[in-house]
Scaffold this active site. Structure first.
Site, PDB file in Angstrom:
ATOM      1  N   SER A   1     -38.982 -54.554  28.740  1.00 13.01           N
ATOM      2  CA  SER A   1     -39.209 -54.554  27.251  1.00 13.01           C
ATOM      3  C   SER A   1     -38.146 -53.775  26.622  1.00 13.01           C
ATOM      4  O   SER A   1     -37.640 -52.785  27.256  1.00 13.01           O
ATOM      5  CB  SER A   1     -40.549 -53.864  27.116  1.00 13.01           C
TER       6      SER A   1
ATOM      7  N   TYR B   1     -39.349 -53.068  10.654  1.00 14.04           N
ATOM      8  CA  TYR B   1     -37.795 -53.019  10.339  1.00 14.04           C
ATOM      9  C   TYR B   1     -37.488 -54.000   9.308  1.00 14.04           C
ATOM     10  O   TYR B   1     -38.310 -54.764   8.726  1.00 14.04           O
ATOM     11  CB  TYR B   1     -37.075 -53.204  11.788  1.00 14.04           C
TER      12      TYR B   1
ATOM     13  N   ARG C   1     -39.520 -61.189  17.937  1.00 12.03           N
ATOM     14  CA  ARG C   1     -40.601 -60.534  17.880  1.00 12.03           C
ATOM     15  C   ARG C   1     -40.945 -60.229  16.774  1.00 12.03           C
ATOM     16  O   ARG C   1     -40.538 -60.142  15.938  1.00 12.03           O
ATOM     17  CB  ARG C   1     -39.993 -59.186  18.783  1.00 12.03           C
TER      18      ARG C   1
ATOM     19  N   GLY D   1     -42.803 -51.822  29.256  1.00  9.97           N
ATOM     20  CA  GLY D   1     -41.616 -50.654  29.012  1.00  9.97           C
ATOM     21  C   GLY D   1     -41.738 -49.616  29.643  1.00  9.97           C
ATOM     22  O   GLY D   1     -41.062 -48.993  30.454  1.00  9.97           O
TER      23      GLY D   1
END
Length: 793
Positions: free
Chosen positions: A439, A599, A647, A740
């Site tokens: 990830s 973001y 994503r 991750g």
């Protein structure tokens, strides 16, 4: 008034009141009396001793082990009554699949209560049936300890609601408890697709043939008593369940009890062999999950359903209540004060219950959304059902029933001896050799956006670790688009050259591993400190201006971004396309557009962060407009044969934010524009989020998107074991799994997963210099934990 002297020792209460004569209340009374015969214990139960509702009760071997060590008398009595079986039958669309090795034990609820009544009487406990308990406040003043085991509708909990702070959540299915006068030969799940919608039957035996006793679950009416022939046939619990809208469409809301029973028997005639069902004041109800912020108040403590509930589809209600009783008795023995004991009881049981409730919620939601899976291949459907709660996994099921699991793998397309995670997967012109993704993980270790030696070693080590796809951290499209000064970029030629050095290493030293670039812009979450210096905290000096969909700071104290103008939107789109061209020349195999985690592009998608009134705000299609424009521009600049993923945050975990339904529409929109897969994450959009963390907690969002849109998905979020990866892939809940933190802990996570499963096929491979380490090192033995409460026999 109670006094310290009346109790003797502060931690060993002498006078105990138990509200509720169900299994949890009775068993706690029996244990506490057995621990100290001098105690005065009174149990209040509003119903008569032979009144009970429901039919069979399932207990696990773990729970029975606790009972055996704590009270052999009760254990031996239960052993004589149990019906045991190993098989689960799943029947759907005329396909019946049987999985073995599951180990269930059940008995009639009335027999369980009779055993506990007898045990309490032998110990000298005062059982008061047909009697409402006095008001909790009076009991608390009069007794040293008050155990509230008064069920899901607990009056004690409501009396102290300001302290316990309960949350009760109603769910979307209606269900009814019934019984059949024969014993199923397995735990049976049967699916009926009717003109009104899908319905399901959960059935299991609780009395062997010839074992039936007159059971109040049949009522006192002679017409509902089991006949002699029925008595010879055993008995089973039957639960019929369906979505609320299906229940209404089928007309059950207008039917009386016996009409409902007859209708259910007709719908599931095949499962019942044409035999009738019977009820016991059975009513359609909606399951409610009960959670309390606290379980005790002064000398009052909640136990069983009064404290917590977990959906019947994982058979946990009586189990949890009995285990609560064991823990409470042990804590009262181990701690010098009652207050300390109650705190220890809650500390011990709360994480166990929370884990069970997470599993139960996953299970109940699976059944709520059963229609989503109806078109799966037959064996995959069965496997999906068996692993729905995430407690039964691929490896666990393989140990229980290797033949069934292998049949699911063959249907899925696994070559012999190949775990599901090591099957290949194709995205456009790229074939991944396995389903494991490293990830994206921000490292905050670049200088002026240039990835250096750290990134080469970090990404190179994980490329050598055997994953099918290695993803970079979010690479920023401009200096102003960085999260921190340590973030990487792809807005200069020097940065592109440094990335080329990394992709060349991956392709030459780790052949078979693809490397993907995650491309993004920080938006309002930029110009902050390095993570370990203060995550999401503004830089003390050297700040750069921020831009976002709307001028909203991420949290108090954060910099307020400027609202993007039309001209700036055009410039940003060009920054993304320029970075994509550099990424192609740098040798990346896949490009992911970052539209998650608050973001820049995510900020357009969420209604919490996009307050625009122009063409780029308002309705979901308008909020999607700019992210789709960027996607289209990047897709045009990115080589046709190389895949693109996106994503997204499938929920904001905050009121008024992106919903799971909207996430499906977002995924569908990107699919219409040519996305090859959706990388399904959640949250991090607003600072005030309240995530529901847990094992693979984000996977249900990926599962839903996959089944409702048909687009491949990447699941992320607390997937930590290769067993989880195999389970999720084989059940059809995801196509790829991104991990991750496990890859930070172990760069060779995928290679070790292969070694632990004794897999040596083409789905992964040890680098030649590392082959000497391809065998798992031996370890010493470990001892099993001791029983929670052991008393002298």
């Amino acid at each position: 008034m109670r006094t310290e002297g009346a109790r003797g020792t502060a931690g060993h209460p002498r006078r105990i009141a138990v509200i509720g004569g169900g299994p949890g209340g009775l068993y706690s009374a029996a244990l506490l009396k057995r621990l100290d015969p001098t105690r005065e214990i009174t149990v209040w139960e509003r119903n008569a001793p032979d009144d009970t509702f429901g039919f069979g009760v399932v207990l696990s071997d773990e729970t029975l082990g606790g009972i055996e060590h704590a009270d052999p008398v009760v254990y031996e009595a239960l052993q004589q009554e149990f019906v045991r079986w190993d098989d689960i039958d799943i029947v759907h669309r005329n396909n019946r699949h049987t999985s073995s090795g599951h180990g269930f034990a059940a008995l009639g609820r009335r027999r369980l209560l009779e055993i506990l009544h007898q045990r309490c009487r032998c110990l000298g406990i005062d059982l008061r049936f047909g009697s409402e308990a006095p008001y909790p406040a009076w009991l608390a003043e009069t007794y040293d300890l008050v155990i509230a085991a008064d069920g899901v509708h607990s009056t004690t909990r409501e009396a102290y609601a300001h302290v316990f702070r309960p949350r009760v959540t109603a769910h979307r299915c209606r269900y009814i408890w019934l019984a059949a006068d024969f014993a199923f030969d397995a735990f049976r799940f049967e699916i009926a697709e009717t003109e009104h919608g899908v319905m399901q039957l959960h059935g299991y035996p609780y009395a062997r043939p010839g074992q039936n006793r007159p059971d109040p679950s049949s009522g006192h009416d002679a017409s509902t008593e089991p006949s002699a022939s029925q008595d010879r046939s055993g008995a089973s619990t039957v639960i019929v369940e369906m979505r609320e809208e299906v229940w209404e469409a089928a007309g059950f809301a207008e039917l009386g009890e016996q009409e409902s029973v007859a209708r259910c028997a007709k719908i599931f005639a095949d499962a019942l062999g044409g035999r009738p069902l019977r009820s016991n004041k059975s009513a359609w109800t909606t399951f409610r999950t009960v959670v309390n912020e606290r379980w005790s108040h002064e000398n009052v403590v909640l136990l069983g359903d009064a404290a917590h509930t977990a959906h019947f589809s994982i058979g946990s209600g009586t189990k949890l209540a009995v285990e609560d009783a064991l823990a409470l008795a042990a804590c009262l023995t181990e701690h010098p004060t009652t207050a300390g004991a109650l705190a220890a009881y809650e500390a011990e049981r709360r994480p166990v219950v929370a884990s069970t409730q997470r599993a139960a919620r996953a299970s109940l939601e699976w059944f709520e959304d059963l229609g989503r899976y109806l078109d799966q291949r037959p064996r995959q459907f069965a496997f999906n059902l068996l692993t729905r709660s995430r407690r039964v996994t691929h490896d666990n099921l393989r140990l229980r029933d290797a033949r069934f699991t292998e049949s699911v793998e063959r249907e899925f397309g696994c070559p012999p001896g190949t775990p599901p995670m090591f099957t290949p997967f194709r995205l456009r012109g790229l074939t991944l050799r396995n389903r494991v993704v490293v990830s994206p993980m921000d490292m905050y270790s670049a200088t002026d956006g240039v990835p250096g030696d750290f990134h080469l070693v970090h990404l190179g080590a994980r490329a050598l670790g055997g994953a099918g796809l290695l993803m970079t951290e979010m690479v920023c499209v401009s200096a102003e688009g960085r999260i921190t000064p340590g973030c990487t970029g792809l807005y200069t030629g020097r940065q592109a050259e440094s990335w080329r050095r990394i992709t060349d290493f991956v392709h030459t030293q780790a052949p078979g591993t693809a490397i993907g670039l995650q491309l993004g812009h920080s938006g309002r979450k930029g110009s902050t400190k390095l993570m370990w210096q203060g995550i999401d905290e503004p830089l003390p000096t050297g700040n750069w201006p921020l831009v976002a969909a709307s001028p909203l700071p991420y949290k108090p104290g954060s910099q307020t971004p400027h609202r993007l103008t039309r001209a700036q939107l055009t410039d940003l789109r060009e920054q993304f396309t320029a970075a994509a061209r550099r990424a192609a020349r740098a040798g990346f195999d896949l490009l992911e557009l970052h539209c998650a985690h608050g973001y820049l592009l995510s900020g357009f998608l969420s209604p919490l962060t996009n307050r625009r009134t122009d063409a780029y705000g308002g309705s979901l299609p308008d909020r999607l407009r700019f992210p789709l424009e960027v996607f289209d521009a990047v897709r045009a600049a990115w080589p046709e044969e190389r895949p693109m993923t996106v994503r997204i945050s499938a929920t904001d975990w905050a009121e008024g934010g992106t919903t799971a339904e909207e996430a499906v529409e977002i995924a569908r929109a990107f699919a219409a524009h040519g996305v090859d897969a959706i990388d399904v994450s959640t949250g991090q959009v607003v600072a005030e989020e309240q995530p529901e963390f847990g094992r693979s907690y984000q996977t249900p969002f990926a599962d839903r998107i996959r089944h409702e849109t048909g687009v491949p998905v990447i699941a992320v979020g607390a997937i930590t074991s290769w067993d989880d990866v195999n389970s999720l892939i084989l059940a059809g809940r995801t196509d790829l799994c991104a991990l991750g933190r496990p890859h930070l802990y172990d760069p060779h996570w995928t290679l070790h997963a292969a070694a632990e499963q004794e897999y040596e096929g083409p789905g992964t491979g040890w680098p030649v210099p590392y082959r000497a380490g391809s065998r798992r090192p031996r370890t010493g033995r470990t001892d099993a934990p001791k029983p929670r409460l052991t008393l002298e026999r």
